[in-house]
Design an enzyme around this catalytic site. Structure first.
Site, mmCIF file in Angstrom:
data_model
loop_
_atom_site.group_PDB
_atom_site.id
_atom_site.type_symbol
_atom_site.label_atom_id
_atom_site.label_comp_id
_atom_site.label_asym_id
_atom_site.label_seq_id
_atom_site.Cartn_x
_atom_site.Cartn_y
_atom_site.Cartn_z
ATOM 1 N N HIS A 16 38.668 43.399 30.853
ATOM 2 C CA HIS A 16 36.848 42.919 31.118
ATOM 3 C C HIS A 16 35.655 43.713 30.508
ATOM 4 O O HIS A 16 34.458 42.991 29.890
ATOM 5 C CB HIS A 16 36.459 43.191 32.697
ATOM 6 C CG HIS A 16 37.611 42.277 34.031
ATOM 7 N ND1 HIS A 16 37.026 41.313 34.043
ATOM 8 C CD2 HIS A 16 37.784 43.255 34.525
ATOM 9 C CE1 HIS A 16 38.541 41.010 35.133
ATOM 10 N NE2 HIS A 16 39.006 42.107 36.262
ATOM 11 N N GLU A 48 44.983 43.394 43.850
ATOM 12 C CA GLU A 48 44.349 43.361 43.819
ATOM 13 C C GLU A 48 44.525 41.400 44.536
ATOM 14 O O GLU A 48 43.454 40.923 43.852
ATOM 15 C CB GLU A 48 43.148 43.394 42.425
ATOM 16 C CG GLU A 48 44.354 43.076 40.934
ATOM 17 C CD GLU A 48 43.480 43.567 40.361
ATOM 18 O OE1 GLU A 48 42.360 43.677 40.188
ATOM 19 O OE2 GLU A 48 44.272 43.468 39.601
ATOM 20 N N ASP A 82 38.962 41.641 43.154
ATOM 21 C CA ASP A 82 39.545 41.044 42.861
ATOM 22 C C ASP A 82 40.088 40.484 44.089
ATOM 23 O O ASP A 82 40.295 39.551 44.005
ATOM 24 C CB ASP A 82 40.336 41.344 41.696
ATOM 25 C CG ASP A 82 40.165 40.428 40.118
ATOM 26 O OD1 ASP A 82 38.765 40.497 40.309
ATOM 27 O OD2 ASP A 82 41.007 40.999 39.277
#
Length: 249
Positions: free
Chosen positions: A52, A157, A183
């Site tokens: 990210h 996740e 997530d």
């Protein structure tokens, strides 16, 4: 003459055996000064964010050197579970890999195989790298050292990952797991601090205990964070909060 340092798996294991909870922080800044500062104030490890954050391989290599200079463990959250990306990360000196979206035992086994050389895996040989000390002289020592010390940490996740948690943690080479409530809450379409996430976290922690796997818990989502290792939010978020506090004062 170069000597191989104490590796990530050994350092984590010894700290945990001594009753100490390790503390790390996500790194998103391209400036390795943030890793240097993290090491200076007492963090045990940093996780450079390739998934990210804007950090590419050359940038993470600088963070690795900064971590080594401060005596802390360089780790990375991968963009994806890919053997070539994993090999590249290991060549630049990353010692711990947080692997996103590990939903099955096959996903976990694929990540582990990418960290090991033949005949145990499919990692490519590259002594002309930072990890290999830019020489074939150390290769006979480096190969078993690397396989014994790299940490492969699946991020749980998704609903599917939670359902398959026992099979994932039974994979040889997985000795730490990270619970990703962000997530997971999106995948389950529930609040990040909702009871569904608490129940999923409980299931992951219980499975980890059953399989003698350690837990790295992100310092987000429902409190209190459990596990043998804590992972704090991005250093840039910490910077923003510090600046907001400064302005307010």
């Amino acid at each position: 003459m170069d000597t191989l340092p104490q590796g990530a798996r050994t350092r984590f294991r010894e700290a945990i055996q001594n009753g100490r909870r390790l503390q790390g922080i996500f790194i998103a800044s391209s400036d390795p000064a943030t890793t240097e500062i993290a090491g200076s104030v007492g963090f045990d490890y940093v996780v450079c964010d390739n998934e990210h954050g804007p950090l590419d391989i050359p940038t993470i290599a600088h963070h690795v050197r900064a971590a080594e200079a401060r005596g802390i463990i360089p780790m990375a959250r991968l963009l994806k579970n890919d053997r070539y990306l994993i090999g590249n990360m290991l060549d630049i000196g990353v010692e711990g890999l947080l692997v996103p979206h590990v939903d099955t035992a096959e996903d976990a086994a694929r990540a582990v195989a990418a960290t090991r050389f033949a005949p145990h895996g499919e990692r490519g040989m590259c002594p002309s790298s930072h990890a290999g000390r830019y020489s074939t002289r150390y290769w006979a020592e480096f190969q078993p050292w690397s396989e014994a010390n790299v940490l492969v940490i699946p991020i749980i996740e998704s609903r599917k990952a939670v359902e398959n948690i026992d099979e994932i943690l039974a994979v040889d080479g997985i000795d730490m797991v990270n619970f990703g409530p962000g997530d997971l809450s999106t995948d389950m379409q529930v609040a990040i601090d909702g009871p569904e996430i608490l129940e999923a976290r409980k299931r992951v922690v219980e499975a980890a205990r059953a399989h003698d796997v350690h837990v790295m818990m992100s310092f987000v989502g429902p409190p209190p964070p459990e596990g043998e290792a804590l992972l704090f939010a991005m250093e840039l978020m910490v910077l923003r909060q510090a600046l907001e506090n400064l302005i307010e004062r």
